[in-house]
Scaffold this active site. Sequence first.
Site, PDB file in Angstrom:
ATOM      1  N   TYR A 157       0.840  -1.213   0.000  1.00  0.00           N
ATOM      2  CA  TYR A 157       0.000   0.000   0.000  1.00  0.00           C
ATOM      3  C   TYR A 157       0.877   1.267   0.000  1.00  0.00           C
ATOM      4  O   TYR A 157       0.637   2.200  -0.766  1.00  0.00           O
ATOM      5  CB  TYR A 157      -0.899  -0.053   1.227  1.00  0.00           C
ATOM      6  CG  TYR A 157      -1.939   1.028   1.350  1.00  0.00           C
ATOM      7  CD1 TYR A 157      -3.121   0.968   0.604  1.00  0.00           C
ATOM      8  CD2 TYR A 157      -1.769   2.085   2.241  1.00  0.00           C
ATOM      9  CE1 TYR A 157      -4.093   1.954   0.743  1.00  0.00           C
ATOM     10  CE2 TYR A 157      -2.738   3.066   2.385  1.00  0.00           C
ATOM     11  CZ  TYR A 157      -3.900   2.995   1.638  1.00  0.00           C
ATOM     12  OH  TYR A 157      -4.864   3.972   1.782  1.00  0.00           O
ATOM     13  N   LYS A 161       1.005   4.128  -2.868  1.00  0.00           N
ATOM     14  CA  LYS A 161       0.627   5.510  -2.546  1.00  0.00           C
ATOM     15  C   LYS A 161       1.802   6.474  -2.736  1.00  0.00           C
ATOM     16  O   LYS A 161       1.604   7.630  -3.130  1.00  0.00           O
ATOM     17  CB  LYS A 161       0.077   5.588  -1.114  1.00  0.00           C
ATOM     18  CG  LYS A 161      -1.225   4.814  -0.904  1.00  0.00           C
ATOM     19  CD  LYS A 161      -2.334   5.293  -1.818  1.00  0.00           C
ATOM     20  CE  LYS A 161      -3.669   4.632  -1.535  1.00  0.00           C
ATOM     21  NZ  LYS A 161      -4.729   5.061  -2.470  1.00  0.00           N
TER      22      LYS A 161
HETATM   23  P1  NAP Z   1     -13.563   2.019   0.939  1.00  0.00           P
HETATM   24  O1  NAP Z   1     -14.522   2.538   1.932  1.00  0.00           O
HETATM   25  O2  NAP Z   1     -13.025   0.645   1.087  1.00  0.00           O
HETATM   26  O3  NAP Z   1     -14.213   2.178  -0.516  1.00  0.00           O
HETATM   27  C1  NAP Z   1     -13.490   1.758  -1.638  1.00  0.00           C
HETATM   28  C2  NAP Z   1     -14.195   2.212  -2.895  1.00  0.00           C
HETATM   29  O4  NAP Z   1     -13.370   1.794  -4.008  1.00  0.00           O
HETATM   30  C3  NAP Z   1     -15.548   1.548  -3.079  1.00  0.00           C
HETATM   31  O5  NAP Z   1     -16.423   2.454  -3.695  1.00  0.00           O
HETATM   32  C4  NAP Z   1     -15.223   0.374  -4.020  1.00  0.00           C
HETATM   33  O6  NAP Z   1     -16.303  -0.011  -4.864  1.00  0.00           O
HETATM   34  C5  NAP Z   1     -14.160   1.006  -4.884  1.00  0.00           C
HETATM   35  N1  NAP Z   1     -13.339  -0.014  -5.558  1.00  0.00           N
HETATM   36  C6  NAP Z   1     -12.678  -1.058  -5.000  1.00  0.00           C
HETATM   37  N2  NAP Z   1     -12.047  -1.768  -5.956  1.00  0.00           N
HETATM   38  C7  NAP Z   1     -12.317  -1.147  -7.125  1.00  0.00           C
HETATM   39  C8  NAP Z   1     -11.957  -1.401  -8.478  1.00  0.00           C
HETATM   40  N3  NAP Z   1     -11.164  -2.424  -8.791  1.00  0.00           N
HETATM   41  N4  NAP Z   1     -12.430  -0.571  -9.439  1.00  0.00           N
HETATM   42  C9  NAP Z   1     -13.248   0.471  -9.125  1.00  0.00           C
HETATM   43  N5  NAP Z   1     -13.611   0.764  -7.862  1.00  0.00           N
HETATM   44  C10 NAP Z   1     -13.164  -0.035  -6.882  1.00  0.00           C
HETATM   45  O7  NAP Z   1     -12.266   2.940   0.834  1.00  0.00           O
HETATM   46  P2  NAP Z   1     -12.022   4.433   1.394  1.00  0.00           P
HETATM   47  O8  NAP Z   1     -11.562   4.325   2.789  1.00  0.00           O
HETATM   48  O9  NAP Z   1     -13.172   5.307   1.044  1.00  0.00           O
HETATM   49  O10 NAP Z   1     -10.748   4.822   0.529  1.00  0.00           O
HETATM   50  C11 NAP Z   1     -10.823   5.555  -0.676  1.00  0.00           C
HETATM   51  C12 NAP Z   1      -9.426   5.948  -1.103  1.00  0.00           C
HETATM   52  O11 NAP Z   1      -8.811   6.735  -0.096  1.00  0.00           O
HETATM   53  C13 NAP Z   1      -8.491   4.758  -1.341  1.00  0.00           C
HETATM   54  O12 NAP Z   1      -7.622   5.023  -2.416  1.00  0.00           O
HETATM   55  C14 NAP Z   1      -7.701   4.680  -0.046  1.00  0.00           C
HETATM   56  O13 NAP Z   1      -6.463   4.070  -0.217  1.00  0.00           O
HETATM   57  C15 NAP Z   1      -7.578   6.160   0.286  1.00  0.00           C
HETATM   58  N6  NAP Z   1      -7.302   6.405   1.694  1.00  0.00           N
HETATM   59  C16 NAP Z   1      -8.198   6.016   2.661  1.00  0.00           C
HETATM   60  C17 NAP Z   1      -7.917   6.272   3.996  1.00  0.00           C
HETATM   61  C18 NAP Z   1      -8.856   5.878   5.109  1.00  0.00           C
HETATM   62  O14 NAP Z   1      -8.472   6.020   6.282  1.00  0.00           O
HETATM   63  N7  NAP Z   1     -10.059   5.435   4.850  1.00  0.00           N
HETATM   64  C19 NAP Z   1      -6.724   6.918   4.334  1.00  0.00           C
HETATM   65  C20 NAP Z   1      -5.846   7.307   3.336  1.00  0.00           C
HETATM   66  C21 NAP Z   1      -6.158   7.052   2.020  1.00  0.00           C
HETATM   67  P3  NAP Z   1     -17.327  -1.200  -4.435  1.00  0.00           P
HETATM   68  O15 NAP Z   1     -18.173  -0.626  -3.348  1.00  0.00           O
HETATM   69  O16 NAP Z   1     -18.097  -1.440  -5.676  1.00  0.00           O
HETATM   70  O17 NAP Z   1     -16.486  -2.325  -3.973  1.00  0.00           O
END
Ligand code: NAP
Length: 249
Positions: A157, A161
Amino acid sequence: MNLRDTVAVVTGASRGIGNAIAEDLGRNGAKVVVNYAGSQGPAEELVEKIKQTGGGGDAVAIQADVSDPNDAQRLIDQTIEHFGRIDILINNAGTNIDKTMDKLEVEDWQKVIELDLNGCFYTVHAALPHMTEQGNGAIVNMSSFVGEAGNMGQANYAAAKAGLLGFTKTAALELAKSNISVNAVCPGFIETDMTDAMPEDMQEKITKMIPMRRFGKPEDIAQAVRFCIENEYMTGATLDINGGVYMRT
Ligand code: NAP
């Protein structure tokens, strides 16, 4: 860029941070493509919400696995068929498979790199001919403070990133002449399904480590993404939205 009547693609918009970004852009007048991998129901619910919120926004849900270059191309092709252009691309879709390196398998490495890093290139590659022809565009890539600081159990990851940050700066340099801005956002710990999956005692430990003593909300990130789009002199930048946690790592 003024959001009214722009067309925005948000990858991974069915849940979490992407969902908040898409809703925010729609509320501020953009026509939004709500991309999802498997969650059709939540994606369609968001489309209805955006259409009913007013503010001039419109939306459509498009299924595509952006870790597959053909699907990423189809996502952009269908965006053009539906809305006629693409002004904004938010590369938000991401996943994590957390294991220390002694347990990390080649497949775990590949799966995360393929979505979190390569997926970003696939969508940019497909969108670029349209943005350069239009002579405008805004791209925002969802990185993470883990890409800046590293994190135990997240080699795949963190590599993806961190790679996004190098990609963002290079793309910003190459695309400035076409009036396309490229910026990255680095969230800290945000309340979504991704962090919900952590054991409760780990969440408590992390909360104590965050100077602001809480996880952020998806809306905190959506606001930063909109700033990246609306500001017309910012490119190649990395916005840290992390409650101060980066200073503690
Ligand atoms: P999440 O709640 O797990 O949601 C992930 C989203 O990505 C869902 O809408 C999922 O769609 C979609 N997805 C997964 N695989 C995919 C694919 N192959 N093609 C298209 N869409 C796909 O994640 P999140 O926490 O909102 O994170 C969003 C972004 O922010 C990510 O890049 C993550 O690394 C980054 N981020 C998150 C955090 C955190 O603390 N949450 C911190 C830093 C960075 P489905 O619902 O259809 O599966």
